[in-house]
Enzyme design. Structure first.
Site, PDB file in Angstrom:
ATOM      1  N   ASP A 420       0.824  -1.202   0.000  1.00  0.00           N
ATOM      2  CA  ASP A 420       0.000   0.000   0.000  1.00  0.00           C
ATOM      3  C   ASP A 420       0.860   1.254   0.000  1.00  0.00           C
ATOM      4  O   ASP A 420       1.929   1.295   0.609  1.00  0.00           O
ATOM      5  CB  ASP A 420      -0.897  -0.021   1.250  1.00  0.00           C
ATOM      6  CG  ASP A 420      -1.830   1.160   1.321  1.00  0.00           C
ATOM      7  OD1 ASP A 420      -2.691   1.284   0.436  1.00  0.00           O
ATOM      8  OD2 ASP A 420      -1.694   1.965   2.267  1.00  0.00           O
ATOM      9  N   GLU A 473       1.143  -0.563  -5.198  1.00  0.00           N
ATOM     10  CA  GLU A 473       0.210   0.526  -5.467  1.00  0.00           C
ATOM     11  C   GLU A 473       1.057   1.790  -5.557  1.00  0.00           C
ATOM     12  O   GLU A 473       1.406   2.397  -4.545  1.00  0.00           O
ATOM     13  CB  GLU A 473      -0.828   0.662  -4.348  1.00  0.00           C
ATOM     14  CG  GLU A 473      -1.848   1.755  -4.643  1.00  0.00           C
ATOM     15  CD  GLU A 473      -2.433   2.417  -3.411  1.00  0.00           C
ATOM     16  OE1 GLU A 473      -3.385   3.182  -3.569  1.00  0.00           O
ATOM     17  OE2 GLU A 473      -1.925   2.181  -2.303  1.00  0.00           O
TER      18      GLU A 473
END
Length: 741
Positions: A420, A473
């Protein structure tokens, strides 16, 4: 006390006043130097114990339980001293106001952690840290119990506390292992399931009780205690999956990911407006058949590591090694993963090495100093999320996060990690104005420590957990995210294509009458589609915070919204790149996602929603079966434009090629106007079968098309000798394939 009558013996039995005073005030830095067995200057031993609130203590022989003598209480209440004629294993028989306790003396055990473990930890390269630090159920010198170890180098004293010692920090102060700053103690006879925390004395006094950063299990939030967990007691049955996994994760293989939040996919209604989240075993029974029916190859779970605030969706987590107690035990989670694998479904976890919340029971100011985070707020405070940023330049923190990744991949058989907020890690000025950030040592904006960590992470995962994936990401144009580290890249297997997501959604949100003016929004991604190995993500971030649900982004009336959604999903599944779709999008949920509510399953009574679900199932089936749709995702030769510039009609047409030269023709009409007799070049002569029409009746469309099959004509078009004349349905995508003889 039965002490020998020698000069000075009594003085040696009782510690120096300064030591005793520090022990009583719970400020002694080395309790093992005065507690436990110590030589009496002759052949015997003194045994000292500090047991506040104990009424009396007797010494017993460990081998047969015979009584060896009573320990005398000194002038200090709770401080007992006994004597043994010769060194031998012993037990403490403690008389409390509430009853009697017999146990080994925690201070009779020597140093616990091996020098190599400590060295590797300090170096930031311990590959199995979750079996080293934290609460480890083990046996020492034949005695069962729990070994606690925690890193707190700047603490003046660390104690483990729990119901087993009435949460009294005076009872079990720990031994510090220099120079690593790790504190340790073995507490005999403790059992799995006991809860605990650490009481830490910092430079400025006692800190709030801290949860264990290395906890393998936790209590259910809002409780914040850690829980002693035995090594994972689970018999895995996924050997076939693990053996085939590397092949399934090749860049030439299909990868279709269903992203979900475990707590809000489905719930059980127990009363009016009262809902219960399913546990992992219940979820397996419901979710796995559904994912299997839809044909996804993998699921991706939003973070399931323990997190104090459910509204963070798991992204503000504090237990990097413990599955949240919200859905059951660690064994329950292992059961879920194993069940997925036996159904040939891979499991990817969202993983957060960028930042952590400021909760006082967590990592913040863990030993009274900025231990896990940067000390300077310009480096260590994330303004967007009000969180703290991991100081990955510190070897111990680097190793802590590296060990977390390996823990999930190796202990829980996880197939991949989606990292993330990588962009926030790469840049020191991420979301900061001038004057709000600190340059790197070369004066630049790149976070060199985080870059080193990510590259090391990907190298170590490839070595220690071969066949697994690490997906980034990453929302900027940072070069080489999915390039090997040996070639200067970051080493990820895949990168989320955020540019494709933003551009394509902006295009779809336009009224079809205006789409011709934004034609490049849908085609631009093909300019850079092979600069990285991409996943095309329609994630949870796109259906929250006022962005509207996926279907509600679509313009037009109800019919047009569904047609637009079907066309968009069909375009996505035929575009180069692996696929990711968030739960609820597969059947066109109108409402934005809410983590406190289950998906709107009642919509499945309506034909349009069933139609979208049927389409996603067929797209996944074609995606898996047709090599042209997945084999050459990373090869520009696997894609060929036929029509990319027909902005007047908002038509796109392209070929996808397999390695053995078999093409698929994809045609998209992004207006509600049917296009009749639209001519397209065909690379192969003969009949072409309509594999999919997103306007088909089975998808609740208008069923306008080409009757299932079209013959080529000897009319050149698009540089080819033959061509097809097609009827293009409104707001729809066609997929055609040459018919084999």
């Amino acid at each position: 006390m039965n002490a020998p009558d020698k000069t000075g013996t009594r003085r040696r039995a009782i510690p120096a006043a300064v030591d005793l005073d520090a022990l009583i005030r719970a400020e002694h830095r080395d309790p093992f130097s005065i507690l436990g067995p110590h030589g009496d200057g002759g052949s015997g031993q003194y045994v000292r114990a500090y047991l506040p609130a104990a009424l009396s203590v007797r010494l017993l022989a460990r081998d047969d339980g015979r009584e060896l003598g009573e320990m005398e209480m000194s002038e200090v209440p709770g401080f007992f001293v006994g004597h043994l004629e010769h060194p031998q294993p012993y037990l403490l028989k403690i008389n409390w106001a509430g009853g009697e306790q017999i146990t080994e003396d925690p201070y009779s055990f020597g140093p616990l952690l091996g020098e190599m473990d400590l060295y590797l930890f300090a170096e930031g390269n311990h590959r199995d840290l979750s079996s080293c630090l934290g609460a480890q159920v083990t046996s020492v010198d034949g005695v069962d119990g729990v070994r606690f170890a925690v890193w707190a180098p700047n603490a003046r004293r660390v104690s483990v506390v729990g119901s087993f010692n009435s949460w009294d920090g005076r009872r079990h102060p720990m031994r510090m292992r220099h120079p690593t700053g790790v504190w340790e103690i073995f507490v005999p006879r403790l059992q799995p399931g006991e809860v605990y925390k650490y009481e830490i004395l910092g430079a400025h006094g006692i800190l709030p009780l801290k949860s264990d950063p290395m906890a393998l299990s936790t209590t259910l939030p809002p409780d914040t205690a850690s829980k002693i967990a035995a090594p994972l007691q689970f018999e895995w049955n996924d050997q076939e999956w693990l053996q085939s996994r590397a092949g399934r994760h090749e860049v030439t293989a299909p990868l279709s990911i269903y992203e979900l939040h475990a707590g809000s996919w489905q719930m059980e209604q127990v009363e009016d407006n009262q809902w219960r989240q399913y546990n992992w075993r219940e979820l397996a029974d419901r979710l796995i058949p559904y994912v299997k029916e839809l044909g996804f190859t993998h699921i991706e779970l939003m973070p399931i590591m323990e997190h104090p605030f459910g509204g963070s969706w798991g992204y503000q987590l504090l237990a990097q090694f413990a599955p949240t107690a919200r859905y059951g035990s660690p064994e329950d989670f292992a059961f879920f993963v194993d069940a997925c694998h036996r159904a040939e479904i891979g499991v990817i976890l969202d993983w957060v090495p960028a930042h952590f919340p400021t909760d006082t029971h967590g990592l913040a100011q863990f030993d009274g100093t900025c231990l896990y985070e940067y000390a300077d707020p310009k480096e260590g405070f994330h303004q967007d999320w009000n969180t703290l940023i991991y100081n990955l330049g510190r070897t111990e923190v680097h190793g802590f996060m590296l060990a977390s990744a390996l823990h999930w991949l190796k202990h829980y058989h996880i197939d991949g990690l989606r990292v993330d907020a990588v962009a926030s890690m790469l840049y020191r000025d991420y979301s900061r104005n001038a004057g709000e950030w600190v340059t790197n040592r070369f004066g630049g904006r790149e976070n060199l420590e985080a870059i080193d960590f990510l590259r090391h992470l990907n190298d170590v995962v490839a070595l220690e957990a071969p066949g697994t994936m690490v997906i980034a990401e990453e929302s900027t144009a940072w070069p080489g995210v999915s390039e090997p580290t040996q070639q200067g890249g970051l080493g990820f297997n895949y990168k989320w294509n955020m540019g494709w997501m933003h551009d394509s959604l902006q295009y779809m949100e336009e009224d079809p009458i205006n789409r011709g003016h934004h034609h490049g929004k849908l085609s631009f991604s093909l300019v850079y589609a092979w600069s990285e190995r991409f996943v095309l993500p329609i994630s949870h971030d796109e259906v929250v915070h006022g962005k509207h649900s996926l279907i509600d982004k679509m313009p037009g009336d109800r019919w047009q919204k569904f047609a637009n959604l079907r066309a968009y999903l069909s375009f996505m599944w035929t575009h180069p790149g692996k696929k990711l779709l968030f739960m609820g999008c597969e059947f066109g949920q109108w409402r934005e996602w809410n983590h406190d509510r289950e998906l709107d399953w009642y919509l499945m009574q309506y034909a349009e929603h069933v139609g979208v679900k049927n389409l996603v199932g067929d797209l996944n089936r074609l995606y898996r079966e047709e090599k042209a749709l997945h084999e050459r995702d990373a090869d520009p030769a696997g894609f060929q434009w036929l029509v990319g510039d027909d902005s007047a009609n908002s038509v796109f047409a392209y070929l996808r090629w397999s390695n053995d030269g078999e093409p698929l023709l994809v045609v998209a009409n992004m207006t509600p106007v049917p296009r009749l007799d639209y001519r397209l070049g065909a690379p192969m002569r003969g009949a072409w079968t309509e594999l999919l029409n997103s306007d088909a009746e089975t998808y609740a469309g208008s069923n306008f098309g080409n009757g299932g099959e079209v013959m080529t004509e000897a009319e050149p078009a698009h540089g080819m000798e033959d061509s097809l004349v097609l009827n293009l349905p409104p707001l729809a995508v066609l997929i055609l394939k040459p018919k084999k003889d």
